[in-house]
Design a protein around this motif. Structure first.
Motif, PDB file in Angstrom:
ATOM      1  N   GLY A 135       0.813  -1.206   0.000  1.00 45.44           N
ATOM      2  CA  GLY A 135       0.000   0.000   0.000  1.00 45.44           C
ATOM      3  C   GLY A 135       0.849   1.260   0.000  1.00 45.44           C
ATOM      4  O   GLY A 135       0.553   2.230  -0.713  1.00 45.44           O
ATOM      5  N   MET A 138       2.333   1.773  -3.423  1.00 46.20           N
ATOM      6  CA  MET A 138       1.369   2.380  -4.332  1.00 46.20           C
ATOM      7  C   MET A 138       1.250   3.886  -4.088  1.00 46.20           C
ATOM      8  O   MET A 138       1.175   4.679  -5.023  1.00 46.20           O
ATOM      9  CB  MET A 138       0.004   1.721  -4.166  1.00 46.20           C
ATOM     10  N   VAL A 174      -2.118   2.317 -10.332  1.00 43.60           N
ATOM     11  CA  VAL A 174      -2.182   2.448  -8.875  1.00 43.60           C
ATOM     12  C   VAL A 174      -3.634   2.339  -8.402  1.00 43.60           C
ATOM     13  O   VAL A 174      -3.936   1.696  -7.395  1.00 43.60           O
ATOM     14  CB  VAL A 174      -1.563   3.786  -8.421  1.00 43.60           C
ATOM     15  N   SER A 178      -4.916  -0.434  -5.876  1.00 45.53           N
ATOM     16  CA  SER A 178      -5.402   0.087  -4.595  1.00 45.53           C
ATOM     17  C   SER A 178      -6.813  -0.399  -4.284  1.00 45.53           C
ATOM     18  O   SER A 178      -7.148  -0.668  -3.116  1.00 45.53           O
ATOM     19  CB  SER A 178      -5.353   1.614  -4.594  1.00 45.53           C
ATOM     20  N   ALA A 195      -3.625   2.598   1.011  1.00 45.97           N
ATOM     21  CA  ALA A 195      -4.186   2.374  -0.321  1.00 45.97           C
ATOM     22  C   ALA A 195      -5.288   3.378  -0.638  1.00 45.97           C
ATOM     23  O   ALA A 195      -5.507   3.719  -1.804  1.00 45.97           O
ATOM     24  CB  ALA A 195      -4.719   0.948  -0.437  1.00 45.97           C
ATOM     25  N   THR A 196      -6.003   3.860   0.388  1.00 43.11           N
ATOM     26  CA  THR A 196      -7.042   4.864   0.178  1.00 43.11           C
ATOM     27  C   THR A 196      -6.447   6.134  -0.415  1.00 43.11           C
ATOM     28  O   THR A 196      -6.952   6.683  -1.398  1.00 43.11           O
ATOM     29  CB  THR A 196      -7.741   5.199   1.508  1.00 43.11           C
ATOM     30  N   ALA A 198      -3.499   6.345  -1.832  1.00 43.42           N
ATOM     31  CA  ALA A 198      -2.890   6.007  -3.115  1.00 43.42           C
ATOM     32  C   ALA A 198      -3.926   6.071  -4.237  1.00 43.42           C
ATOM     33  O   ALA A 198      -3.645   6.569  -5.332  1.00 43.42           O
ATOM     34  CB  ALA A 198      -2.274   4.610  -3.046  1.00 43.42           C
ATOM     35  N   LEU A 199      -5.137   5.571  -3.955  1.00 37.10           N
ATOM     36  CA  LEU A 199      -6.208   5.597  -4.952  1.00 37.10           C
ATOM     37  C   LEU A 199      -6.564   7.034  -5.333  1.00 37.10           C
ATOM     38  O   LEU A 199      -6.664   7.367  -6.523  1.00 37.10           O
ATOM     39  CB  LEU A 199      -7.428   4.862  -4.422  1.00 37.10           C
TER      40      LEU A 199
END
Length: 284
Positions: A135, A138, A174, A178, A195-196, A198-199
């Motif tokens: 995560g 990313m 990504v 993610s 990851a949140t 990153a998204l």
């Protein structure tokens, strides 16, 4: 796969509808240049139903993409999203009167064949969570794409479209990875999951990079870079770290379908931005 292909249709059709709105706005507003003119053109375009319909299709496509990523391997979703170029080409030929060459019609068929092979061979999504650092990796990639987009004016002119196109592809990649790394929609879990972020950063950086690439150079080069960036890297992450697999004994079919679909999309790279001046009449 139905969701992945549905997302492809939504994104490809949205591109053409937005191009139609831009062409109508341009025809109705006279000549001009510069950022002020671009803003005026956007404001005229956004008042048209075609542009709004395109935005709605983009939103629906994103929801279908999320659903697909929760059900099938990343390599299948990435190839399906790249195949939206085939949708744009076919819809452009119908609505924008863009003439497709024989080789381009052949490329559309190649994309369809590749997706059919992937549909036959794809298994379910992997059940691994990946290493804890994935995560953060990313997020770091998303931030790198954002920096690339912000510094785009300092990039060498010759390699700028390809670099920004690749950056956009990595950003969209990504987003794909993610989505798989987000297990819980609870606000407390989202707030602590890298990851949140990153998204969110990856999606924004990807759109910024792609916009800069299309404004500053060859559409074909930028789109080709984007297709490569959003398919190969995420597919490898899915297979190596997230456990994406194929149906028993059909790995070679999946590899063949992936390569064929991406190759066909690359052949249609000029449709990364639907032509707005195929002819100059105002669209009613």
């Amino acid at each position: 796969m139905v969701c992945a292909l549905g997302a492809s249709v939504c994104f490809g059709t949205a591109t053409v509808l937005q191009a139609m709105a831009a062409r109508t706005a341009d025809a109705g507003g006279g000549d001009g240049e510069g950022s002020a003119f671009a803003v005026t053109l956007f404001l005229r375009a956004v008042r048209q139903w075609r542009y709004l319909a395109g935005l709605a299709l983009d939103g629906l496509g994103f929801l279908l993409q999320i659903a697909a990523l929760r059900s099938v391997p990343i390599y299948a979703v990435g190839a399906a999203l790249a195949s939206s170029l085939a949708v744009t080409a076919v819809v452009s030929a119908r609505l924008l009167k863009v003439r497709l060459r024989g080789a381009e019609w052949g490329a559309v068929g190649v994309v369809c064949a590749g997706m059919a092979l992937l549909g036959i061979a794809s298994g379910t999504e992997g059940d691994r969570d990946g290493p804890p650092a994935l995560g953060y990796a990313m997020l770091a990639t998303a931030l790198a794409v954002l920096v690339l987009a912000l510094l785009s004016g300092r990039l060498p002119e010759r390699g700028r479209p390809l670099a920004l196109g690749l950056g956009a592809g990595f950003g969209f990649g990504v987003v794909e990875v993610s989505v798989r790394l987000i297990d819980s929609p609870a606000p407390s879990d989202l707030a602590t999951n890298p990851a949140t972020y990153a998204l969110l950063v990856g999606g924004g950086a990807a759109f910024l990079s792609l916009t800069s690439a299309l404004q500053r150079g060859s559409v074909t080069t930028a789109t080709a870079g984007m297709v490569i960036g959003e398919t190969i890297g995420p597919a490898l992450v899915g297979v190596v770290w997230l456990g994406d697999r194929t149906r028993e004994g059909l790995a070679w079919v999946a590899v063949l379908g992936f390569v064929v679909a991406v190759a066909g999309a690359l052949a249609l790279a000029r449709f990364g931005e639907a032509p707005v001046d195929a002819d100059r009449e105002t669209i009613p």
